[in-house]
Scaffold this motif. Structure first.
Motif, short mmCIF file in Angstrom:
data_model
loop_
_atom_site.label_atom_id
_atom_site.label_comp_id
_atom_site.label_asym_id
_atom_site.label_seq_id
_atom_site.Cartn_x
_atom_site.Cartn_y
_atom_site.Cartn_z
N ARG A 59 -5.83 1.20 3.48
CA ARG A 59 -4.86 2.06 2.79
C ARG A 59 -3.44 1.77 3.29
O ARG A 59 -2.50 1.65 2.50
CB ARG A 59 -5.22 3.53 3.01
CG ARG A 59 -4.31 4.52 2.30
CD ARG A 59 -4.61 5.94 2.74
NE ARG A 59 -6.01 6.29 2.53
CZ ARG A 59 -6.57 7.40 3.01
NH1 ARG A 59 -5.83 8.25 3.73
NH2 ARG A 59 -7.83 7.66 2.79
N GLU A 60 -3.31 1.64 4.60
CA GLU A 60 -2.00 1.37 5.19
C GLU A 60 -1.51 -0.02 4.80
O GLU A 60 -0.32 -0.22 4.52
CB GLU A 60 -2.10 1.47 6.71
CG GLU A 60 -0.79 1.26 7.44
CD GLU A 60 -0.96 1.40 8.94
OE1 GLU A 60 -0.27 2.25 9.54
OE2 GLU A 60 -1.79 0.67 9.52
N HIS A 61 -2.41 -1.01 4.73
CA HIS A 61 -2.02 -2.37 4.42
C HIS A 61 -1.58 -2.51 2.96
O HIS A 61 -0.61 -3.22 2.65
CB HIS A 61 -3.19 -3.32 4.70
CG HIS A 61 -2.88 -4.77 4.46
ND1 HIS A 61 -2.21 -5.56 5.38
CD2 HIS A 61 -3.10 -5.58 3.39
CE1 HIS A 61 -2.08 -6.77 4.91
NE2 HIS A 61 -2.60 -6.81 3.70
N ALA A 88 -0.57 -0.05 0.81
CA ALA A 88 0.45 0.89 0.32
C ALA A 88 1.79 0.23 0.03
O ALA A 88 2.40 0.49 -1.03
CB ALA A 88 0.61 2.04 1.31
N PRO A 89 2.33 -0.65 0.90
CA PRO A 89 3.61 -1.29 0.60
C PRO A 89 3.58 -2.17 -0.65
O PRO A 89 4.63 -2.52 -1.19
CB PRO A 89 3.91 -2.13 1.85
CG PRO A 89 3.09 -1.51 2.93
CD PRO A 89 1.86 -1.03 2.25
N HIS A 90 2.38 -2.55 -1.10
CA HIS A 90 2.24 -3.39 -2.29
C HIS A 90 2.07 -2.54 -3.57
O HIS A 90 1.83 -3.10 -4.65
CB HIS A 90 1.05 -4.33 -2.13
CG HIS A 90 1.17 -5.26 -0.95
ND1 HIS A 90 1.87 -6.45 -1.01
CD2 HIS A 90 0.71 -5.15 0.31
CE1 HIS A 90 1.82 -7.04 0.17
NE2 HIS A 90 1.12 -6.28 1.00
N GLY A 91 2.16 -1.24 -3.43
CA GLY A 91 2.12 -0.37 -4.60
C GLY A 91 0.74 0.14 -4.97
O GLY A 91 0.58 0.75 -6.03
N VAL A 107 -3.14 -10.01 -2.73
CA VAL A 107 -2.68 -9.51 -1.43
C VAL A 107 -3.57 -10.03 -0.31
O VAL A 107 -3.09 -10.45 0.75
CB VAL A 107 -2.65 -7.96 -1.43
CG1 VAL A 107 -2.30 -7.43 -0.04
CG2 VAL A 107 -1.65 -7.45 -2.46
N TYR A 123 -2.82 -12.81 2.82
CA TYR A 123 -3.11 -12.46 4.21
C TYR A 123 -4.02 -13.49 4.88
O TYR A 123 -3.81 -13.86 6.04
CB TYR A 123 -3.76 -11.08 4.25
CG TYR A 123 -4.02 -10.54 5.64
CD1 TYR A 123 -3.01 -9.89 6.36
CD2 TYR A 123 -5.28 -10.65 6.23
CE1 TYR A 123 -3.26 -9.37 7.63
CE2 TYR A 123 -5.53 -10.15 7.50
CZ TYR A 123 -4.52 -9.50 8.19
OH TYR A 123 -4.76 -9.00 9.45
#
Length: 308
Positions: free
Chosen positions: A144-146, A148-151, A186, A190
């Motif tokens: 979730r944290e990873h 989130a910045p990708h929308g 994403v 990574y």
């Protein structure tokens, strides 16, 4: 309901494609199996009387046609699944549902039983061998944290982890394919475009493609039509599919050697040879008999010796 099936392969996974196709014939499925591939086609396709090289179609039986589609992508095919399924739905507006099946899977049940998986507009899924995955598992929180910045935002909790070897997508869920594809992008950024197993279980994305699909399922609100891990023979009692997971595939052989190390033939290995050679033939009669004999010997060893 108009349902079509698809798979992806390269290299020696063509042996699995043949068995998958044979199992579909045995199930009573009538229709198409779209086969995306990279590299050369095997001789059992090129030399078959029913193969039309001009259009890439192979009439495997009166009820089943294999439609080969050459692909050019740097991605590992497991990341390409959402794109392939979306393309088939876009190019074939008559289809209501497209289901993807890995080439190391065979179908054990009759087609009407399998077709029930696609009713009522749900995404069809099967739980993985490690299916317990609580909604607030530490790794889910890290995902979730990873993401989130990708929308990407979680829309629902899930307590189960699903296997990416089989998924059925109704046309009403076509937006999920774009979501899944973007989540894969994403993960690829990574871990790289070709790795699907990274590090140990504590790695952020260990089963990378499968982790991507499982996160995407929490970021959508599509209905899910699911069965347990028995649905792929990951535990006894299943009757839908049989999935030969792991790097050693049934067509690789080595069953006696593995049995002597304490690993007897699995249910999926036995299921594979039940469909390996009819109506599509990939082995000579003598070769198939030899392989089945080694499987039986390995099974006998496994009855008296196995690792716990």
């Amino acid at each position: 309901m108009n349902i079509s099936l698809c798979t992806l392969f390269e290299g020696n996974y063509h042996y699995g494609v043949a068995a998958l196709a044979n199992s579909l014939v045995a199930s009573g499925y009538q229709g198409e199996l779209w086969v995306g591939y990279r590299g050369p086609l095997p001789r059992w396709v090129l030399d078959a009387p029913g193969f039309d090289p001009q259009v890439g179609h192979f009439q495997a039986s009166p009820s089943l046609v294999l439609r080969f589609v050459v692909l050019d992508t740097p991605l590992h095919f497991t990341y390409y699944k959402p794109t392939f399924i979306a393309d088939l739905l876009a190019q074939n507006p008559q289809l209501d549902t497209v289901a993807y099946i890995d080439p190391d899977i065979v179908v054990k049940c009759d087609w009407p039983a399998l077709a029930g998986w696609f009713l009522d507009g749900g995404v069809a899924l099967c739980e993985d061998v490690n299916f317990r995955f609580p909604a607030r598992h530490p790794k889910r929180l890290l995902w979730r944290e990873h993401f989130a910045p990708h929308g990407f935002v979680e829309r629902r909790p899930l307590d189960r982890y699903f296997n990416a070897g089989f998924i059925g997508i109704p046309r009403s869920s076509i937006a999920f394919l774009d979501l899944w594809r973007r989540v894969c992008e994403v993960v690829v950024a990574y871990n790289g475009p070709k790795l699907i197993k990274v590090g140990g279980g504590a790695a952020l994305f260990n089963s990378t493609d499968q982790d991507a699909m499982n996160f995407a399922l929490t970021a959508c609100d599509d209905k899910l039509n699911t069965v347990g891990a028995d649905g792929m023979d990951f535990m006894p009692g299943g009757y839908y599919l049989s999935h030969a997971i792991g790097p050693a595939k049934p067509w690789h052989g080595g069953h006696i050697r593995r049995a002597l190390r304490g690993f007897p033939p699995s249910l999926p290995a036995k299921a594979y040879f039940a469909y390996a050679n009819h109506p599509i033939r990939v082995f000579s009669d003598n070769e198939l008999a030899r392989r089945k004999l080694t499987l039986q010997i390995a099974g006998a060893i496994g009855r008296v010796y196995r690792r716990t």
